[in-house]
Design an enzyme around this catalytic site. Structure first.
Site, PDB file in Angstrom:
ATOM      1  N   CYS A   2       4.029  66.822 -20.118  1.00  0.00           N
ATOM      2  CA  CYS A   2       4.702  65.827 -21.316  1.00  0.00           C
ATOM      3  C   CYS A   2       6.007  65.424 -21.606  1.00  0.00           C
ATOM      4  O   CYS A   2       6.702  64.721 -20.950  1.00  0.00           O
ATOM      5  CB  CYS A   2       4.183  67.056 -22.856  1.00  0.00           C
ATOM      6  SG  CYS A   2       3.830  65.835 -23.904  1.00  0.00           S
ATOM      7  N   HIS A  61      -0.546  68.985 -21.648  1.00  0.00           N
ATOM      8  CA  HIS A  61      -0.709  69.745 -21.795  1.00  0.00           C
ATOM      9  C   HIS A  61      -2.108  71.222 -21.352  1.00  0.00           C
ATOM     10  O   HIS A  61      -2.605  71.545 -22.743  1.00  0.00           O
ATOM     11  CB  HIS A  61      -0.133  70.215 -23.511  1.00  0.00           C
ATOM     12  CG  HIS A  61       0.691  70.472 -24.221  1.00  0.00           C
ATOM     13  ND1 HIS A  61       1.775  70.326 -23.502  1.00  0.00           N
ATOM     14  CD2 HIS A  61       0.406  68.810 -25.255  1.00  0.00           C
ATOM     15  CE1 HIS A  61       2.797  69.377 -24.369  1.00  0.00           C
ATOM     16  NE2 HIS A  61       2.408  69.288 -24.834  1.00  0.00           N
ATOM     17  N   GLU A  86      -1.471  73.708 -20.243  1.00  0.00           N
ATOM     18  CA  GLU A  86      -1.331  75.244 -20.497  1.00  0.00           C
ATOM     19  C   GLU A  86      -1.616  75.292 -22.115  1.00  0.00           C
ATOM     20  O   GLU A  86      -1.814  77.384 -22.137  1.00  0.00           O
ATOM     21  CB  GLU A  86       0.197  75.482 -20.167  1.00  0.00           C
ATOM     22  CG  GLU A  86       1.266  74.565 -21.628  1.00  0.00           C
ATOM     23  CD  GLU A  86       1.503  73.201 -21.732  1.00  0.00           C
ATOM     24  OE1 GLU A  86       2.497  73.342 -22.485  1.00  0.00           O
ATOM     25  OE2 GLU A  86       0.628  72.802 -21.296  1.00  0.00           O
TER      26      GLU A  86
END
Length: 312
Positions: A142, A235, A237
């Site tokens: 990001c 993102h 994660e």
């Protein structure tokens, strides 16, 4: 194989409750195996939450991974206990003479801040430059992807008028590229940023391999030819509730955030969302560990050399 983390790290208990194979240092030292050395530069405010998210993705691999955590400076954190940082995080001065198989640089809530106004910008530049001679492959996530593009290609910050927030469909552009091995032709991944990653712009100003794009979000995944620098603009994660918590935070601060796209059932924030990107995130990190790190890194990190790397 498991990830190897400090015995008392809070993430360990969370991951065990999820039946994720975590090996404590005390057990790992008895095994005659060379684990991959991965260091995570955590720039997010809620460090315990973020480190848990990344450790979860790193755990789903047949490779044993020895993870260390790095902080950008020694300033007091508003969101993470000082004791936690002092116990589990390294300072750059303490690791700068070592080599690592992998480096992950997380995002940061700095989308509307100019690079030169970021308080730790010079220090971050130092770490990214250091990685060229000390890390086999670096993964920029990001905001860090935007910062990495600035450092490597001198690309200025490009910002959207409105924040991009939601879960977007992406197209796999290079099915036979190692990083995309096993990916579906189209897949979902979350975004939460102001940065604008146009495919035309990156193609015109870099020699990156553009691996996956989204009609709404632009470039999602790109890599240098030698796979030593991998950029993820979203993102993968994120937990299922991370976008929800960000939305509530922005509402609480008096902002007027858009409802995250393709996230809540019926676009209703009162209905709990489901993670539709989890398998993608695990596969992405497994591929990065295998094809960008393990297949290219020297067995003896003291013999780190540019000659180890291919541009296939």
């Amino acid at each position: 194989m498991p990830i190897r983390i400090p015995d008392q790290l809070p993430a360990a208990e969370v991951l065990r409750e999820e039946n994720i194979f975590v090996m404590q240092e005390s057990r790992a030292t008895t095994q005659a195996i060379r684990p991959l050395k991965v260091i995570i530069l955590n720039l997010m405010p809620k460090k315990i939450e973020t480190e848990t998210q990344f450790l979860r993705l790193l755990s789903n691999s047949p490779l044993q991974v020895d993870v260390e955590l790095l902080r950008i400076d020694n300033r007091t954190s508003k969101n993470t206990p000082t004791e936690h940082l002092d116990t589990f995080y390294r300072q750059f001065e303490g690791i700068k003479n070592r080599n690592f198989d992998g480096l992950i640089i997380t995002g940061a809530p700095l989308g509307l801040v100019q690079f030169e106004d970021v308080i730790y910008w010079e220090h971050l530049q130092t770490i990214m430059t250091w990685a060229k001679d000390h890390v086999t492959s670096s993964l920029y996530v990001c905001w860090a992807a935007q910062a990495g593009l600035k450092l490597l290609y001198d690309l200025p910050k490009r910002t959207r008028k409105e924040k991009l927030s939601g879960v977007y469909k992406h197209t796999n552009l290079e099915q036979h590229h190692p990083i995309l091995r096993g990916f579906d032709d189209q897949f979902l991944a979350p975004h939460s940023h102001y940065a604008d990653f146009s495919a035309d712009y990156l193609n015109a100003h870099t020699d990156l391999d553009i691996l996956a794009t989204s009609k709404e979000a632009g470039v999602y995944l790109a890599s240098t030819k030698d796979k030593r620098n991998v950029f993820v603009t979203g993102h993968p994660e994120y937990d299922s509730l991370t976008l929800h918590n960000e939305y509530l935070r922005d509402l609480g601060e008096g902002m007027e955030p858009i409802i995250p796209v393709n996230y809540y059932p019926d676009d209703n924030p009162d209905i709990p969302p489901k993670a539709t990107w989890r398998s993608h995130g695990h596969l992405l990190f497994s591929n990065w560990l295998n094809y960008c790190v393990y297949q290219q890194t020297p067995y003896d990190l003291d013999h780190f050399s540019e000659l180890n790397f291919t541009r296939d």
